[in-house]
Design a protein around this motif. Sequence first.
Motif, short mmCIF file in Angstrom:
data_model
loop_
_atom_site.label_atom_id
_atom_site.label_comp_id
_atom_site.label_asym_id
_atom_site.label_seq_id
_atom_site.Cartn_x
_atom_site.Cartn_y
_atom_site.Cartn_z
N ARG A 139 0.84 -1.20 0.00
CA ARG A 139 0.00 0.00 0.00
C ARG A 139 0.88 1.25 0.00
NH1 ARG A 139 -2.87 -1.44 3.96
NH2 ARG A 139 -4.55 -2.37 2.72
N LEU A 140 2.00 1.20 0.71
CA LEU A 140 2.90 2.35 0.78
C LEU A 140 3.46 2.71 -0.59
CD1 LEU A 140 4.49 4.33 2.68
CD2 LEU A 140 6.27 2.57 2.80
N VAL A 141 3.71 1.71 -1.43
CA VAL A 141 4.26 1.97 -2.77
C VAL A 141 3.14 2.13 -3.80
CG1 VAL A 141 6.43 0.82 -2.26
CG2 VAL A 141 4.57 -0.49 -3.31
N LEU A 198 7.14 8.38 -6.87
CA LEU A 198 7.04 7.51 -5.71
C LEU A 198 8.31 7.57 -4.88
CD1 LEU A 198 5.75 5.24 -4.03
CD2 LEU A 198 6.70 3.60 -5.68
N LEU A 199 9.48 7.53 -5.52
CA LEU A 199 10.74 7.59 -4.79
C LEU A 199 10.86 8.91 -4.02
CD1 LEU A 199 13.23 6.04 -7.37
CD2 LEU A 199 12.34 4.98 -5.29
N VAL A 200 10.46 10.01 -4.64
CA VAL A 200 10.51 11.30 -3.96
C VAL A 200 9.57 11.30 -2.75
CG1 VAL A 200 9.96 13.76 -4.17
CG2 VAL A 200 11.22 12.60 -6.00
N GLU A 201 8.38 10.75 -2.92
CA GLU A 201 7.41 10.68 -1.82
C GLU A 201 7.98 9.85 -0.66
OE1 GLU A 201 3.26 8.38 -0.86
OE2 GLU A 201 3.52 9.14 -2.90
N LEU A 202 8.58 8.70 -1.00
CA LEU A 202 9.14 7.84 0.04
C LEU A 202 10.33 8.51 0.73
CD1 LEU A 202 9.01 4.43 -1.88
CD2 LEU A 202 7.53 5.14 0.03
N GLN A 203 11.14 9.21 -0.05
CA GLN A 203 12.27 9.93 0.52
C GLN A 203 11.80 10.93 1.56
OE1 GLN A 203 14.06 12.67 -2.21
NE2 GLN A 203 15.86 13.04 -0.95
N GLU A 204 10.77 11.70 1.22
CA GLU A 204 10.26 12.72 2.14
C GLU A 204 9.53 12.10 3.32
OE1 GLU A 204 7.90 15.11 -0.43
OE2 GLU A 204 9.62 16.13 -1.35
#
Length: 342
Positions: A139-141, A198-204
């Motif tokens: 769900r997170l990804v 998605l990578l930017v969102e996870l990074q933040e």
Amino acid sequence: MSSEESLLEVRDLRVVFTRGGRRINAVNGLSYRLRAGEMLAIIGESGSGKTVGARTLMGLLPPSAEVSGSARFDGTELLGLSERDIRRWRGSEIAMVFQDPARSLNPTMRIGVQITEALREHSDLDRKAARARAVELLRLVHLPAPERRFHEYPHQLSGGMRQRVVIAIALAGDPRLLVADEATTALDVTTQAQIMELLVELQERLGMAIILISHDLGLAASYAQRVVVMYAGRAVEYAPADRLFAGVRMPYTRALLGAIPLLDRPPHGRLPVISGQPPDPAALPDGCPFRPRCDLATDECGEAPPLLEHEPEHWWACWHDAAVPAVPDVASAVNGEEGVRR
């Protein structure tokens, strides 16, 4: 950037392989630093040493590789760690996402099993808790219908969905650094943008640092806070992204920028190319390795220039002042109105 500010500090990293009696200098004195929570793009042509350098951090080189230099992660030297210690760090501190998601996943195992295996490797979760956490990671990804996808096989998913699963597996150990090695190259343009967002969102959201390995300067301009440009196994220019793209200094970086297909260029025209070929890592030329392809080369280039901080936070390896006003906003020129997301 001081050592105290660095999550990762790589100094004079060298990796040599021996094949058929030839010594191949895959990484030839690579140095850079990475802050916690930062996205660093490592850019260069195929064979420049980008992936080998990243695999060195992960302890994924063959035993025959000769490795020297230093790679300190939060004060701990990674080079020379035992296989047991490397296995403890791999996944829990540093995780890696590779180019082809189809090859990263076991085609005979359901998605959920592969994620729960990774979770149980890095935690003491029981089977039920690992299953719940696996669904949470899906769900997170932003994988659609995560409860259903948990029971599916990789071949039942699209390329973009498989890459999301691979990212979920990489996040299973709550790493502080995620290495994305050409993680969008095998995807179509629309899916590439979705994975990068998605990578930017996870990074933040997770506060983790990301090393983005790519040949695509447009991605670096759009997403990275800092950029390392590699050539022949070493860093040749290194700066905050906005500073680098406002005025490149290394002729190789300038040549890469000139070869980008920009939206404002006439259609159906010939794309600029960099003349010549990258040097053979088993037979590097004397002096500056870019010398045979550089239009600014002089006799002075017969001696290899060091990577020096010529301006605050802007390092480059060149004997000449090759300052060139670059495209004011490379991200906008490549991607249109979306522009820079940094």
